[in-house]
Enzyme design. Structure first.
Site, PDB file in Angstrom:
ATOM      1  N   TYR A 153      10.265 -10.417  14.282  1.00  0.00           N
ATOM      2  CA  TYR A 153      10.653 -11.881  14.722  1.00  0.00           C
ATOM      3  C   TYR A 153       9.424 -12.470  14.887  1.00  0.00           C
ATOM      4  O   TYR A 153       8.740 -12.089  16.035  1.00  0.00           O
ATOM      5  CB  TYR A 153      11.937 -11.581  15.847  1.00  0.00           C
ATOM      6  CG  TYR A 153      13.173 -11.167  15.496  1.00  0.00           C
ATOM      7  CD1 TYR A 153      14.100 -11.848  14.798  1.00  0.00           C
ATOM      8  CD2 TYR A 153      13.316  -9.955  15.955  1.00  0.00           C
ATOM      9  CE1 TYR A 153      15.173 -11.233  14.511  1.00  0.00           C
ATOM     10  CE2 TYR A 153      14.368  -9.186  15.533  1.00  0.00           C
ATOM     11  CZ  TYR A 153      15.433  -9.998  14.860  1.00  0.00           C
ATOM     12  OH  TYR A 153      16.505  -9.184  14.474  1.00  0.00           O
ATOM     13  N   HIS A 213      29.394 -14.877  12.504  1.00  0.00           N
ATOM     14  CA  HIS A 213      28.459 -13.829  12.157  1.00  0.00           C
ATOM     15  C   HIS A 213      28.675 -12.608  12.900  1.00  0.00           C
ATOM     16  O   HIS A 213      28.894 -12.662  14.204  1.00  0.00           O
ATOM     17  CB  HIS A 213      26.935 -14.557  12.805  1.00  0.00           C
ATOM     18  CG  HIS A 213      25.817 -13.546  12.842  1.00  0.00           C
ATOM     19  ND1 HIS A 213      25.359 -13.046  11.527  1.00  0.00           N
ATOM     20  CD2 HIS A 213      25.417 -12.915  13.570  1.00  0.00           C
ATOM     21  CE1 HIS A 213      24.499 -12.201  11.949  1.00  0.00           C
ATOM     22  NE2 HIS A 213      24.323 -12.147  13.150  1.00  0.00           N
TER      23      HIS A 213
END
Length: 630
Positions: free
Chosen positions: A211, A397
């Site tokens: 990330y 999600h």
């Protein structure tokens, strides 16, 4: 509360292309199913009045073409339509595939050929079917994801039962009834401008998951403007590397770090927690592989600059470097469209669902586990304006064992229609959905997110966390006007979890759990490792999990504003307590199909047949055959 993650982490795919401008007049949606070769153009339109869908398939072949609807993306148990044009005659049959072999013709035909043509090496078939399954060998087309299989061969069959194997075949997930392409985008203002928020030559680490954080200063305008559209800018040949991009609002604490970027999970010592905390705040844009850009309704925009609009942001990019390559240099990001002509309403994103932590505890070997979350009336009462908010878009999600997500909505014990539903969730395909009809959420309403999981292929427990093989249960709602509330996440009560862990430890199901205080924030990694090592070989372990933990109606919830402050005054890591709501007036199952109309008519004999010709075929000819027409 543990960090809220908008992790739209997906397997490799490509950005959805909307090609409906290539479709015949009247078609609202279309795309090349084979984006790289562009030989199979599928267009479709939905008639909600009679709950039917019409397709136009234009394919670069003079042989047969096939279109199927699959439960898994593979041939077995697929509802298949195959047709072709030969000797100026169109042919089309409703079929069913029991295996990876030629689909057999259904006894009952529930598809109608409307028109056909073959010219310049292209075959075009237009046909119609009901949305609901009419018999066991049909598959319903529902809101949410449809797994489409498509194929063609360059030769016409010698008969309806003698088809050569496909020359080309692929599969793709598509939102046939929802998705951004099914609502006509609002026109952009003539004075709109764009700016890009991009990474700057990031040397992507040679590891599976990274990330990457990049702070950014947005254009500084004299007056507040509105962001009205955003879309991905993915570097060429990096489609399989870049898995999601999220842009969070940030304060001016990032100013000293605007020339830097870093691994979000291993920041430089010089980057303070206040800067890292930008990832806990509200979101102004997001994208994931499999998705596309989104254009806001004409009266709505996200504030930019001015006194209340975003001025600084933190962009989070998730890289999924499956090959652990060392030479990836990436400059992907997002493109934002804005107008200085401020629209009527400020928009925002609301987040509902399960907290992202190991209280989401899914045993292995189960083909269905449904988790139930709640945002209670107490939270919406203080977090929403008196007139409520209007939901105009969503994105749902979960991760790889998720198979269904839906958002339930109730008011005073009365269940209202679902805000959104996807009972065929596909981790490989997630996209923003612009709702056909906006949904009003009022103060005091209850919002619940349900997630359905299939862990039958796993041998170890699955927990809630940020990794691809961990799980989530989240729903993101685009709303206006902008409320105080940003997120309302819940989990089974910590007291219930601790009691369950104590009992499981005494029975020996946890082999290395020191004590139940390991659930506290400072020791949660130890707790998570203990959970992952739990012994599920004894069937009693499942019974204990279901009886003492999963069946509990107690929930802890976290009702937070745009800056992560609890609106009900509870400590950040504690939250408030509630129970699952009592629904006194449930809604009739929206998935109950309507009676189907069986199609038994013959195919048209030319592409120019109109309604009168069809009526002649199905009504007049049978009468003539009986001698009535003499």
């Amino acid at each position: 509360m543990w960090r809220i993650l908008l992790l739209f982490v997906l397997a490799t795919s490509s950005v959805v292309q909307c090609d409906h401008h290539l479709c015949p007049s009247g078609y609202s949606r279309g795309q090349y199913l084979d984006a790289s070769t562009q030989k199979y153009l599928l267009c479709w339109k939905v008639d909600w009045s009679d709950r039917s869908i019409t397709f136009s398939a234009k394919v670069a072949t003079t042989g047969w073409i096939g279109l199927g609807f699959s439960p898994t993306g593979f041939m077995p148990n697929s509802d298949v339509i195959i047709g072709w044009v030969k000797d100026s005659q169109g042919y089309l049959k409703d079929r069913f595939a029991t295996a990876r072999s030629q689909p057999q013709i259904d006894d009952i035909q529930n598809v109608r050929l409307l028109s056909f043509s073959e010219a310049d090496g292209m075959t075009t078939l237009e046909f119609k079917r009901d949305l609901e399954a009419c018999e066991p060998k049909d598959r319903s087309i529902e809101e949410g994801t449809t797994r489409v299989i498509f194929s063609y061969n360059h030769n016409d069959p010698t008969s309806e039962t003698a088809l050569d194997k496909h020359t080309f075949a692929q599969r793709i997930s598509v939102n046939l009834l929802s998705g951004t392409g099914n609502v006509e985008p609002a026109p952009l203002e003539m004075d709109h401008e764009t700016f890009d928020v991009l990474n700057h030559n990031v040397s992507v680490p040679a590891q599976l998951t990274t990330y990457w954080c990049t702070p950014y200063k947005l254009p500084r305008l004299q007056n507040e403007a509105h962001i009205i559209r955003f879309e991905p800018v993915v570097q060429a040949n990096h489609e399989e590397l870049v898995h999601h991009i999220i842009i969070y609002t940030c304060l001016d604490v990032v100013v000293p770090y605007l020339d830097m970027s870093w691994d979000c999970d291993n920041p430089p010592d010089s980057v303070p927690d206040s800067v890292q905390g930008c990832r806990d705040t509200s979101v102004i844009a997001g994208w994931a592989v499999g998705g596309s850009g989104i254009t806001f309704p004409s009266q709505v925009g996200l504030p930019l600059s001015g006194q209340t609009g975003a001025q600084y942001v933190m962009m989070e990019t998730h890289y999924n470097n499956e090959q652990r390559k060392k030479d990836y240099i990436d400059s992907s990001g997002m493109r934002l469209y804005y107008t200085p002509t401020k629209r009527r309403y400020d928009s925002s994103m609301l987040v509902f669902g399960h907290t992202v932590n190991s209280s989401l505890l899914l045993p292995p070997g189960k083909d269905e586990i449904i988790t139930e979350t709640v945002c209670p009336a107490a939270c919406t009462q203080v977090g929403l304006p008196s007139t409520g908010v209007n939901v105009f878009g969503t994105i749902l999600h979960s991760h790889t064992v998720g198979k269904g997500i839906w958002i339930e909505h109730s008011r005073g014990g009365v269940q209202l229609p679902n805000i959104d539903s996807n009972y065929n969730y596909d981790f490989n395909f997630q996209d923003f959905v612009l709702l056909r009809n906006e949904v009003k959420i009022l103060p005091g309403d209850v919002v619940q997110v349900f997630c359905d999981y299939d862990t039958s292929a796993r041998t170890q427990v699955t927990i809630g966390e940020e990794g691809t093989l961990d799980e989530m249960c989240l729903a993101f709602l685009l709303v206006y006007p902008r409320p105080q509330l940003f997120s309302c996440l819940s989990q089974i009560g910590v007291s219930v979890l601790r009691s369950y862990i104590n009992q499981a430890t005494l029975k020996g199901y946890y082999s290395d759990l020191v004590n139940n205080s390991a659930y506290e924030k400072t020791q949660r990694r130890q707790f998570e490792q203990s959970v992952r090592n739990m012994d599920w070989s004894n069937d009693d372990a499942y019974t204990l999990w279901e009886k003492e933990f999963w069946s509990s109606k107690k929930r802890d919830y976290f009702c937070n504003d745009q800056m992560r402050k609890n609106l009900l005054g509870a400590p950040e890591e504690v939250g408030n307590s509630t129970s699952l709501p009592e629904i006194t007036q449930p809604l009739t199952d929206a998935r109950t199909p309507k009676p189907c109309t069986t199609v038994t008519t013959e195919s048209p004999t030319s592409s120019s047949l109109d309604l009168i010709s069809n009526l002649f075929l199905v009504a007049v000819l049978p009468l003539m055959a009986k001698g009535i027409g003499n």
